[in-house]
Design an enzyme around this catalytic site. Structure first.
Site, short mmCIF file in Angstrom:
data_model
loop_
_atom_site.label_atom_id
_atom_site.label_comp_id
_atom_site.label_asym_id
_atom_site.label_seq_id
_atom_site.Cartn_x
_atom_site.Cartn_y
_atom_site.Cartn_z
N ARG A 139 -46.57 -22.23 -12.80
CA ARG A 139 -46.26 -23.67 -12.69
C ARG A 139 -47.22 -24.35 -11.71
O ARG A 139 -47.65 -25.49 -11.93
CB ARG A 139 -44.81 -23.83 -12.22
N HIS A 141 -49.44 -27.64 -12.38
CA HIS A 141 -49.36 -28.83 -11.53
C HIS A 141 -50.70 -29.15 -10.89
O HIS A 141 -51.02 -30.32 -10.66
CB HIS A 141 -48.29 -28.63 -10.46
N VAL A 198 -53.05 -32.84 -11.96
CA VAL A 198 -53.28 -33.82 -10.89
C VAL A 198 -54.70 -33.64 -10.36
O VAL A 198 -55.02 -32.63 -9.75
CB VAL A 198 -52.26 -33.65 -9.75
N GLU A 244 -50.18 -33.29 -2.06
CA GLU A 244 -49.46 -33.07 -3.32
C GLU A 244 -48.27 -32.13 -3.15
O GLU A 244 -47.19 -32.36 -3.72
CB GLU A 244 -50.39 -32.47 -4.37
N ASN A 273 -42.97 -31.27 -6.22
CA ASN A 273 -43.54 -29.97 -5.85
C ASN A 273 -42.77 -29.24 -4.75
O ASN A 273 -43.15 -28.12 -4.38
CB ASN A 273 -45.00 -30.13 -5.42
N HIS A 318 -41.79 -22.09 -20.34
CA HIS A 318 -40.41 -22.18 -19.90
C HIS A 318 -39.60 -20.94 -20.29
O HIS A 318 -38.40 -20.89 -20.04
CB HIS A 318 -39.75 -23.43 -20.46
#
Length: 316
Positions: free
Chosen positions: A63, A67, A71, A89, A95, A192
């Site tokens: 993950r 992320h 970004v 971040e 986060n 997931h």
């Protein structure tokens, strides 16, 4: 005339130089083969050690890579600590549930001891995500490397990250904005199949009528997520630490945990894609490997565009 030929020669040289820069800017499998031959071995060994201590943290590393890439591109900016003058971040609300930063620290320390100043934090994270997938039984895919680390990390930039409440149109638009297709989005959603989720990410589906959520599943979730709690549940309760395609089978049974999961059945075309991934494990593995490698190329910094951080938490 002579000036014209000279100008043409200069233009040709410039074009060749730009071409060479473009070639160098491409990521490459085996990028550290000569500069740090043990790099990927070191990452794999440290990830395996970490997963013995905490079997679920590999999902966080996966993950974290996602992320990071969404970004500012795959530049390791998610790893940078906040300072007095800047909230980074990692300290944004979305986060705060990320874990595993200390694992990245441990890997970086080993890499610096073996090859000082060579392996970027952005590449380290891409390798760690791959090795986490493999640990959970997923396919081993080759990770092109050569990313440099960014020097900017701002809390506000994380607003681009997809919310669990997004519908198909919103998700598709977001992924396309990052150079990824709707099929890539559906395939990457298969991540997931491992990891946990906090109740507050989906409780709105439990205490209001949601016709897209299997009510037997909803009843079980309500027991795990009573009002006001922020417990955690497995995103794929049948095989929470297996990188398999059971996630898609759950979605087909209206047992996707998030709205963003269940929305994959919104059209005939996306439903067909989900069915294909649900019915063919090897197809899912191949497509996931291709999609995450593609994701790993979002907004990369190469050459002199970035740096190789000595400490992944701090800009040099």
């Amino acid at each position: 005339m002579a000036w014209g030929r000279g100008a043409m020669l200069v233009a040709l040289v410039v074009a060749l130089c730009l071409s060479a820069l473009g070639a160098n800017a491409q990521l490459k499998v085996g990028y550290y083969s000569y500069s740090c031959p043990a790099a990927e071995i070191i990452v794999k060994e440290e990830v395996e050690k970490a997963l013995i201590d905490d079997p679920g943290v590999g999902a966080d590393l996966l993950r974290m890579h996602f992320h990071d890439c969404f970004v500012r591109g795959c530049d390791g900016s998610v790893l940078i600590d906040s300072t007095e003058d800047n909230t980074a971040e990692k300290d944004s609300q979305v986060n705060l549930t990320l874990e595993g930063f200390e694992i990245i620290d441990a890997i970086k320390e080993k890499l610096e001891a073996a090859c000082k100043g060579v392996v970027s934090c952005a590449d380290l994270l891409a390798f760690a995500a791959r090795d986490s997938v493999v640990h959970y039984g997923g396919i081993h895919y080759k990770v092109p490397a050569g990313r440099k680390d960014g020097t900017v990390s701002k809390e506000g930039d994380t607003s681009i990250l997809p919310s669990p409440a997004l519908d198909l149109t919103e998700l598709t638009k977001l992924f396309i904005s990052k150079g990824l297709s709707q099929n890539d989005m559906i395939t990457l959603s298969g991540a997931h199949t491992v990891g946990i989720a906090h109740c507050d990410a989906f409780t709105d589906r439990l205490y209001e009528i949601d016709e897209t959520l299997d009510q037997k599943y909803a009843k079980a979730l309500r027991k795990q997520c009573p009002p006001g709690s922020n417990n955690t549940v497995s995103m794929d309760p049948k095989s929470p630490q297996r990188f398999d395609n059971h996630y898609y089978r759950s979605v087909l049974k209206n047992r996707g945990l998030f709205t963003s999961d269940q929305t994959l059945l919104s059209t005939q075309g996306t439903t067909t894609q989900v069915k294909r991934l649900a019915s063919n494990y090897k197809r899912f593995q191949r497509k996931f490997a291709a999609a995450i490698v593609k994701m790993g190329e979002i907004g990369i910094l190469t050459g002199s565009e970035g740096e190789v951080r000595a400490n992944c938490r701090k800009i040099n």
